[in-house]
Design an enzyme around this catalytic site. Structure first.
Site, PDB file in Angstrom:
ATOM      1  N   ASP A 154       0.839  -1.189   0.000  1.00  0.00           N
ATOM      2  CA  ASP A 154       0.000   0.000   0.000  1.00  0.00           C
ATOM      3  C   ASP A 154       0.880   1.246   0.000  1.00  0.00           C
ATOM      4  O   ASP A 154       1.669   1.463   0.920  1.00  0.00           O
ATOM      5  CB  ASP A 154      -0.889  -0.013   1.242  1.00  0.00           C
ATOM      6  CG  ASP A 154      -1.930   1.082   1.250  1.00  0.00           C
ATOM      7  OD1 ASP A 154      -1.861   1.985   0.388  1.00  0.00           O
ATOM      8  OD2 ASP A 154      -2.812   1.062   2.124  1.00  0.00           O
ATOM      9  N   ASP A 361      -2.430   6.312  -5.761  1.00  0.00           N
ATOM     10  CA  ASP A 361      -2.665   5.352  -4.681  1.00  0.00           C
ATOM     11  C   ASP A 361      -2.794   3.946  -5.250  1.00  0.00           C
ATOM     12  O   ASP A 361      -3.494   3.728  -6.243  1.00  0.00           O
ATOM     13  CB  ASP A 361      -3.939   5.746  -3.925  1.00  0.00           C
ATOM     14  CG  ASP A 361      -4.300   4.742  -2.849  1.00  0.00           C
ATOM     15  OD1 ASP A 361      -3.427   4.400  -2.033  1.00  0.00           O
ATOM     16  OD2 ASP A 361      -5.458   4.278  -2.831  1.00  0.00           O
TER      17      ASP A 361
END
Length: 481
Positions: A154, A361
């Site tokens: 992430d 992201d």
């Protein structure tokens, strides 16, 4: 090289000390041209043969695409054929629609990352976690000998954590990390250490002198609450090993589920993998995400400057002290076909005080724009395709596939760089294949800032490069399916 053999022989003739060491006989001028050249020619020929043998062997290994032979540092979709997570879901468009339905929770999390006056969080709210929305996993080995973990990575999270032996309510299908089986396990980090203050949701040291001094932290993960102890051990990605890597050893989970084998944070904060390996990789990494339909470990995570694209478009990487983990870029506009969509500047501009702007992201599935920006893009897209249109899950602009040839190219304009999205990055098809949908959506109205998110569906088959030292992001086309 063969043309230089006479010169090499003459040089060897003048170096008596080397004759004995390399077993090169001393030659007279009359015999040197024949014997020496013969010996050296045989040695060169032998070296060439060995080179081709090893080259052929390595090529053969590279062609082996089975799951077992994949290198460690590869990225696959969480539901790919080589993924350890079962069962495999149904048709991939349905899977994406289901995963994208959880994007609003992800957007709420991204918007909740606010500035902290103190290095420790006052409450364990959203704290740098992916939200189980169809991310990608990377192979990592923890401890010595290395215990293989398939960790979701992430780019908007700093801390890493994995379920440990004895964890309460951790996924029963996972293989937890066993600290006692590692020869390099460094134990827990104390609650008074700097690294403890840097962990989101870290608990203060107990006042009771007899209580444990281990650093513990609580972090929310979607509907779940994770309780972990901050510990140290080695972590290996590819060939390199990072010693004394600080990560969370999860003790208990309540209220929901977490990734079965943990999370690897690649954000910009001090506890992220990129920061903890700064001396080795110099703050540079890139990834290429394969399509959700890819079965194998065909994507890749590259660490350090070596092996990165030499020619790549770049845009400045912006830092927001209110959300220091996020990778902000300056999105200046969006084009649909040949039309530059008119969007008020305030909905795109980076503002470090409000947290607004645009981020890249890895955990969000489909790109989300704040409502005014998305409406402008969608309306221009509809004007050029001409419908009729219907909705499907998160997608509100679906049309008959027969009209797909009318779909315009979408181009994202960044400062100093333009990104033209191929159709596979801007359209998604229904399970039956009869519908095509614009693979973007509006950010939820309850998100408390104007945050645009360039998501992983739009990043597939692109090399995304981050350089946190020189503050730049690069994007290059690369097929990694």
């Amino acid at each position: 090289m063969i043309n230089h053999i006479p010169a090499i022989c003459m040089y060897l003739r003048t170096q008596p000390a080397m004759h004995a060491h390399h077993h090169i006989p001393s030659f007279t001028t009359s015999t040197m041209g024949t014997k020496c050249k013969t010996i050296l020619f045989e040695k060169v020929l032998f070296a060439i043969i060995i080179y081709f043998i090893f080259s052929t062997t390595n090529t053969t290994k590279a062609l082996d695409t089975s799951c077992a032979s994949q290198p460690d540092l590869t990225i696959i979709p969480i539901y790919g054929k080589c993924s350890p997570f079962k069962p495999t879901p149904g048709p991939w468009p349905d899977t994406i629609i289901n995963m994208a339905s959880k994007d609003p929770a992800r957007l709420n999390y991204l918007a909740s990352l606010v500035a902290r006056k103190k290095p420790i969080s006052s409450a364990p709210i959203a704290s740098g976690q992916a939200f189980n929305i169809g991310g990608y996993v990377v192979r990592a080995r923890l401890g010595t000998p290395g215990q293989l973990m398939f960790m979701v990575f992430d780019t908007s999270t700093d801390e890493a954590w994995v379920p440990c032996t004895g964890c309460t309510s951790c996924p029963s299908t996972s293989s937890p990390f066993s600290p006692t089986a590692s020869a390099t396990y460094g134990g827990s980090i104390t609650c008074s250490a700097t690294k403890c203050y840097q962990a989101r949701g870290a608990q203060t040291c107990p006042r009771d002198p007899g209580a444990t001094s281990a650093c513990t932290f609580n972090q929310s993960y979607g509907g779940a609450m994770v309780s972990a102890t901050l510990v140290q051990d080695s972590i290996s990605l590819a060939r390199e090993t990072i010693s004394n890597y600080a990560f969370g050893c999860v003790n208990s989970v309540s209220g929901g589920s977490i990734p079965a084998q943990g999370l690897l944070g690649l954000g910009r904060g001090p506890l992220s993998f990129i920061s903890q390996s700064l001396s080795l990789y110099k703050g540079v990494f890139s990834y290429c995400l394969p399509s959700f339909r890819s079965y194998y470990f065909s994507g890749s995570l590259k660490l350090g400057r070596s092996g990165q694209p030499r020619r790549i478009q770049t845009t400045p990487l912006l830092r927001n002290p209110r959300r220091p983990s996020l990778y902000y870029v300056n999105l200046t506009g969006v084009s649909v076909g040949r039309v530059r969509v008119p969007v008020p500047r305030e909905f795109l501009v980076f503002n470090q005080y409000t947290g607004s702007g645009t981020i890249i992201d890895s955990g969000t599935v489909i790109t989300r724009f704040v409502q005014p920006v998305y409406n402008a893009i969608r309306d221009e897209f509809r004007r050029q395709v001409k419908g009729p249109f219907s909705s499907l899950g998160a997608f509100d602009t679906c049309f008959q596939k027969t009209y797909e040839k009318l779909a315009p190219i979408i181009k994202l304009h960044f400062e100093g760089m333009d990104l033209k999205l191929p159709y596979e990055n801007s359209l998604i098809h229904s399970s039956s294949g009869s519908l095509a949908c614009l693979a973007m959506a509006a950010a939820p109205n309850n998100v408390n800032s104007m945050l645009n998110v360039i998501a992983n569906l739009q990043q597939q088959n692109l090399r995304i490069l981050f350089d946190i030292v020189n503050n730049k992001v690069g994007i290059a086309r690369e097929l990694c399916n």
